[in-house]
Write a protein that holds these residues in place. Structure first.
Motif, PDB file in Angstrom:
ATOM      1  N   SER A 172       0.817  -1.219   0.000  1.00  0.00           N
ATOM      2  CA  SER A 172       0.000   0.000   0.000  1.00  0.00           C
ATOM      3  C   SER A 172       0.848   1.266   0.000  1.00  0.00           C
ATOM      4  CB  SER A 172      -0.923   0.016   1.232  1.00  0.00           C
ATOM      5  OG  SER A 172      -0.157  -0.047   2.424  1.00  0.00           O
ATOM      6  N   SER A 173       2.101   1.178   0.460  1.00  0.00           N
ATOM      7  CA  SER A 173       2.960   2.367   0.563  1.00  0.00           C
ATOM      8  C   SER A 173       3.702   2.671  -0.731  1.00  0.00           C
ATOM      9  CB  SER A 173       3.984   2.185   1.687  1.00  0.00           C
ATOM     10  OG  SER A 173       3.340   1.956   2.907  1.00  0.00           O
ATOM     11  N   GLY A 174       3.516   1.851  -1.765  1.00  0.00           N
ATOM     12  CA  GLY A 174       4.209   2.082  -3.025  1.00  0.00           C
ATOM     13  C   GLY A 174       5.338   1.101  -3.215  1.00  0.00           C
ATOM     14  N   SER A 175       6.582   1.601  -3.218  1.00  0.00           N
ATOM     15  CA  SER A 175       7.743   0.739  -3.419  1.00  0.00           C
ATOM     16  C   SER A 175       8.132   0.034  -2.124  1.00  0.00           C
ATOM     17  CB  SER A 175       8.929   1.574  -3.921  1.00  0.00           C
ATOM     18  OG  SER A 175       9.335   2.479  -2.913  1.00  0.00           O
ATOM     19  N   ILE A 176       8.961  -1.008  -2.292  1.00  0.00           N
ATOM     20  CA  ILE A 176       9.452  -1.737  -1.118  1.00  0.00           C
ATOM     21  C   ILE A 176      10.304  -0.821  -0.247  1.00  0.00           C
ATOM     22  CG2 ILE A 176      10.953  -3.630  -0.359  1.00  0.00           C
ATOM     23  CD1 ILE A 176      10.109  -5.193  -2.782  1.00  0.00           C
ATOM     24  N   GLN A 177      11.118   0.049  -0.898  1.00  0.00           N
ATOM     25  CA  GLN A 177      11.985   0.947  -0.140  1.00  0.00           C
ATOM     26  C   GLN A 177      11.169   1.907   0.730  1.00  0.00           C
ATOM     27  OE1 GLN A 177      12.144   0.268  -3.337  1.00  0.00           O
ATOM     28  NE2 GLN A 177      14.269  -0.107  -3.993  1.00  0.00           N
ATOM     29  N   THR A 178      10.095   2.448   0.146  1.00  0.00           N
ATOM     30  CA  THR A 178       9.239   3.365   0.904  1.00  0.00           C
ATOM     31  C   THR A 178       8.571   2.637   2.068  1.00  0.00           C
ATOM     32  OG1 THR A 178       8.782   4.661  -1.083  1.00  0.00           O
ATOM     33  CG2 THR A 178       7.281   4.961   0.777  1.00  0.00           C
ATOM     34  N   ALA A 179       8.092   1.423   1.784  1.00  0.00           N
ATOM     35  CA  ALA A 179       7.439   0.622   2.826  1.00  0.00           C
ATOM     36  C   ALA A 179       8.399   0.336   3.979  1.00  0.00           C
ATOM     37  CB  ALA A 179       6.916  -0.683   2.237  1.00  0.00           C
ATOM     38  N   LEU A 180       9.642  -0.035   3.633  1.00  0.00           N
ATOM     39  CA  LEU A 180      10.625  -0.328   4.668  1.00  0.00           C
ATOM     40  C   LEU A 180      10.963   0.915   5.489  1.00  0.00           C
ATOM     41  CD1 LEU A 180      13.082  -2.725   2.768  1.00  0.00           C
ATOM     42  CD2 LEU A 180      11.505  -3.323   4.620  1.00  0.00           C
ATOM     43  N   PHE A 181      11.073   2.068   4.812  1.00  0.00           N
ATOM     44  CA  PHE A 181      11.405   3.306   5.516  1.00  0.00           C
ATOM     45  C   PHE A 181      10.280   3.730   6.464  1.00  0.00           C
ATOM     46  CE2 PHE A 181      11.075   8.020   5.605  1.00  0.00           C
ATOM     47  CZ  PHE A 181      12.186   8.256   6.429  1.00  0.00           C
ATOM     48  N   LEU A 182       9.053   3.723   5.967  1.00  0.00           N
ATOM     49  CA  LEU A 182       7.924   4.106   6.806  1.00  0.00           C
ATOM     50  C   LEU A 182       7.728   3.098   7.943  1.00  0.00           C
ATOM     51  CD1 LEU A 182       5.331   5.334   4.143  1.00  0.00           C
ATOM     52  CD2 LEU A 182       6.857   6.710   5.573  1.00  0.00           C
ATOM     53  N   GLY A 183       7.924   1.829   7.623  1.00  0.00           N
ATOM     54  CA  GLY A 183       7.835   0.799   8.656  1.00  0.00           C
ATOM     55  C   GLY A 183       8.906   0.975   9.713  1.00  0.00           C
ATOM     56  N   PHE A 184      10.122   1.290   9.268  1.00  0.00           N
ATOM     57  CA  PHE A 184      11.220   1.543  10.204  1.00  0.00           C
ATOM     58  C   PHE A 184      10.909   2.740  11.101  1.00  0.00           C
ATOM     59  CE2 PHE A 184      14.904   4.383  10.818  1.00  0.00           C
ATOM     60  CZ  PHE A 184      15.635   3.628  11.719  1.00  0.00           C
ATOM     61  N   SER A 185      10.369   3.809  10.521  1.00  0.00           N
ATOM     62  CA  SER A 185      10.045   5.017  11.287  1.00  0.00           C
ATOM     63  C   SER A 185       9.017   4.706  12.364  1.00  0.00           C
ATOM     64  CB  SER A 185       9.515   6.117  10.351  1.00  0.00           C
ATOM     65  OG  SER A 185      10.477   6.463   9.381  1.00  0.00           O
ATOM     66  N   ALA A 186       7.999   3.940  11.988  1.00  0.00           N
ATOM     67  CA  ALA A 186       6.973   3.563  12.968  1.00  0.00           C
ATOM     68  C   ALA A 186       7.537   2.586  14.002  1.00  0.00           C
ATOM     69  CB  ALA A 186       5.779   2.937  12.257  1.00  0.00           C
ATOM     70  N   ALA A 187       8.395   1.674  13.544  1.00  0.00           N
ATOM     71  CA  ALA A 187       8.939   0.641  14.433  1.00  0.00           C
ATOM     72  C   ALA A 187       9.902   1.204  15.473  1.00  0.00           C
ATOM     73  CB  ALA A 187       9.651  -0.432  13.614  1.00  0.00           C
ATOM     74  N   MET A 188      10.487   2.373  15.219  1.00  0.00           N
ATOM     75  CA  MET A 188      11.395   2.982  16.193  1.00  0.00           C
ATOM     76  C   MET A 188      10.690   3.301  17.508  1.00  0.00           C
ATOM     77  SD  MET A 188      14.613   3.230  15.429  1.00  0.00           S
ATOM     78  CE  MET A 188      15.268   4.611  16.366  1.00  0.00           C
ATOM     79  N   LEU A 189       9.370   3.409  17.472  1.00  0.00           N
ATOM     80  CA  LEU A 189       8.624   3.642  18.712  1.00  0.00           C
ATOM     81  C   LEU A 189       8.699   2.425  19.619  1.00  0.00           C
ATOM     82  CD1 LEU A 189       5.426   5.402  17.334  1.00  0.00           C
ATOM     83  CD2 LEU A 189       7.626   6.378  17.948  1.00  0.00           C
ATOM     84  N   GLY A 190       9.058   1.291  19.047  1.00  0.00           N
ATOM     85  CA  GLY A 190       9.135   0.057  19.818  1.00  0.00           C
ATOM     86  C   GLY A 190      10.327  -0.028  20.736  1.00  0.00           C
ATOM     87  N   ILE A 191      11.229   0.967  20.681  1.00  0.00           N
ATOM     88  CA  ILE A 191      12.395   0.928  21.572  1.00  0.00           C
ATOM     89  C   ILE A 191      12.326   2.040  22.617  1.00  0.00           C
ATOM     90  CG2 ILE A 191      13.867  -0.218  19.894  1.00  0.00           C
ATOM     91  CD1 ILE A 191      15.178   2.488  19.305  1.00  0.00           C
TER      92      ILE A 191
END
Length: 580
Positions: free
Chosen positions: A185-204
């Motif tokens: 849904s986010s477009g490219s794999i790179q964009t998905a990974l970046f947005l996912g990484f940004s959201a996942a940083m809240l997990g630490i």
């Protein structure tokens, strides 16, 4: 007054206090990451694990070199200016405030799912009050409760993972194959990974908490807490994300994002496992509230000792708890809860950006430590390139979260700006008092009596603030270093009195040093400089003796950065600050 001696926290206790906060992220971070990265969420979570691994060394180096409470505030106070350190402290307090309120509220939302008649707002206030009482009782009692919550949470997550693995083994990987082929849904794999990484940083979030109460930990425990926290989130978060993709269709993630792990538990083990996860969520989210109270108590006490906050907060009870700090933090949390009417989505931005900014500032503090305190002994060293990569990753996550929701960033600014204004007033209160005196004198005639009384009070207040003496222990430094010391004191401290003390082993007169100080005394007319020579060996005993004799707190005593041959650790000096 008899000094209150605390029993230090062991590895399990210290890990539990900060681990409840970071491990509570397992309840929501997988769902959040899947929403942006889809089937690649586990990769984003693994990248976060790598970044956190870099921060293990960063934190271990800084706290190993300067093992004092305060986290990012502590390292910046000892490597830069008081203003930059105060910025880090303000962001940390905002992060703790948002964490406490959100965790208490989310925990009560989970409980509301079990007991539908529960009033979430009132229950949230009750939780905040209960953990305020626990924090006031003392860190030992807090640690006991934290360990119970922590072990229960790890056991529940382990049970969920085992149940999910068994479900996959018995039902196959059909759901995984379908999810893997779903368009991103986010477009490219790179964009998905970046947005996912940004959201996942809240997990630490919570990783920084251990540094805020390091003085309450047994020697050698701090780096173990970092290792343990890293291991927990690096294992559970990616593994749970893979299991979710293998069991739950991606179309169902958004519908169940508030309680996705309970949904996973119900799918893989039945209603009993879902109920167990919900109860565990209530407990561990309450544990995150406790983490906030413990962390903020250590930080604000340190800020009060450094005169950034009023001395009112230094009062301790018989158990050694700074109950005024804890009660003030409770009032702040409850006021924010009612100010938002219990709708805490806006606070998520405060939590997100405060935490990420604190992590970035800590990394910057590490670089400053390498540059300004090269000779300071430390048990571990992070490579410079690793620190730069870690800081750049956090900054990228900061901007990534701005892209995900710019409105939450604006909310963050709404909370941060008033907090910084308050700290700015405290740091510049002497200047502001002088301006107020001049303003009152301008209206002298029509308000003669009131102005005289007001000015007397303000003059007395200004005099009390400036009367606090500071000490710098010199090794017989040249005029260049002493000039930098005086510049630092003039720029960062509200004082008119500075003792420069030279502790020497032999009775030789240091005429050159005396002449240099005479020159500097004339150059810095606003400072009353007193030079004192003491025969002996510099160490904790002399610091204790002079602190008691002169009634000067140890954190108002400064030294230059010691070298590798120095016989003591910085922690042995009782809070003496490094300024050169």
């Amino acid at each position: 007054m008899k000094e209150i001696v605390h029993k230090k926290l062991n590895e399990l206790q210290a890990t539990a206090i900060c681990g409840n906060d970071i491990s509570s992220s397992c309840l929501y971070v997988s769902a959040l990451t899947i929403l942006y990265a889809g089937q690649y969420a586990w990769i984003s979570l693994l990248i976060v694990a790598v970044v956190l691994f870099l921060f293990r060394k960063i934190y271990a180096e800084v706290v190993g070199a300067i093992p004092l409470n305060g986290g990012a505030y502590n390292v910046l106070l000892n490597t830069s200016t008081k203003r930059l350190a105060s910025l880090a402290a303000t962001l940390t307090v905002l992060s703790y405030m948002a964490t406490a309120v959100i965790s208490a509220s989310e925990g009560m939302h989970y409980l509301h799912g079990i007991f539908e008649g529960l009033n979430v707002t009132i229950a949230t206030v009750v939780v905040l009050i209960l953990f305020t009482g626990l924090a006031i009782l003392g860190i030992g009692e807090s640690a006991f409760v934290a360990v119970i919550i922590f072990m229960t949470h790890l056991g529940t997550l382990t049970l969920l993972v085992l149940a999910s693995i068994w479900f996959v083994l018995t039902h196959g990987l059909d759901t995984f194959h379908i999810n893997w082929q779903t368009p991103i849904s986010s477009g490219s794999i790179q964009t998905a990974l970046f947005l996912g990484f940004s959201a996942a940083m809240l997990g630490i979030s919570g990783f920084e908490s251990s540094a805020n109460f390091v003085e309450e930990q047994e020697q050698g425990v701090f780096p173990k807490t970092l290792r343990n926290m890293w291991g927990i989130v690096s294992f559970f978060n990616p593994v749970i994300a893979i299991l979710l993709i293998s069991v739950i269709p991606l179309t169902e993630v958004g519908e169940n994002k508030e309680s996705l792990l309970a949904h996973l538990g119900e799918t893989t083990g039945g209603s009993w496992l879902a109920w167990m996860i919900s109860i565990d969520a209530v407990m561990v989210l309450c544990g995150a509230v406790l983490t906030s109270f413990v962390g903020v108590s250590g930080l604000l006490n340190r800020m009060t000792l450094d005169r950034i906050l009023p001395n009112y907060f230094l009062k301790q009870n018989k158990r050694g708890s700074h109950y005024r700090i804890v009660l003030s933090f409770l009032i702040l949390c409850i006021s924010v809860l009612f100010a938002t009417n219990g709708h805490l989505e806006s606070l998520a931005g405060v939590y997100t950006f405060s935490f990420l900014a604190v992590m970035a500032l800590f990394g910057i503090g590490n670089l400053l430590l390498k540059y300004k305190r090269r000779k300071l002994p430390r048990p571990e060293r992070a490579r410079g390139i690793a620190v730069v990569i870690a800081v750049a990753s956090v900054i990228a996550a900061f901007f990534g979260n701005m892209l995900l929701n710019i409105n939450t960033f604006y909310t963050f600014l709404q909370y941060m700006i008033p907090a910084l204004l308050f700290i700015g007033i405290m740091l510049n209160r002497v200047i502001l008092i002088r301006l107020l005196i001049e303003a009152l004198e301008y209206f002298y005639q029509p308000l003669r009596k009131m102005v005289i009384l007001s000015n007397r009070y303000l003059e007395k207040l200004s005099s009390e603030i400036n009367s606090q003496e500071f000490v710098f222990f010199t090794k017989g430094d040249d005029i260049t270093i002493l000039n930098k010391v005086l510049q630092y004191v003039e720029d960062n401290e509200t004082t008119k009195k500075l003792k420069i003390v030279h502790v020497k082993k032999d009775p030789v007169d240091n005429e050159a040093l005396k002449k240099d100080l005479e020159v500097l005394d004339r150059a810095y007319g606003g400072l009353d400089i007193e030079y004192i020579e003491i025969e002996g060996t510099f160490g904790p005993e002399i610091i204790d003796e002079l602190s008691e004799k002169w009634k000067i707190p140890k954190n108002f005593m400064f030294i230059g950065s010691p070298g590798n041959k120095f016989s003591y650790r910085v922690a042995d000096l009782g809070g003496v600050r490094l300024i050169m």
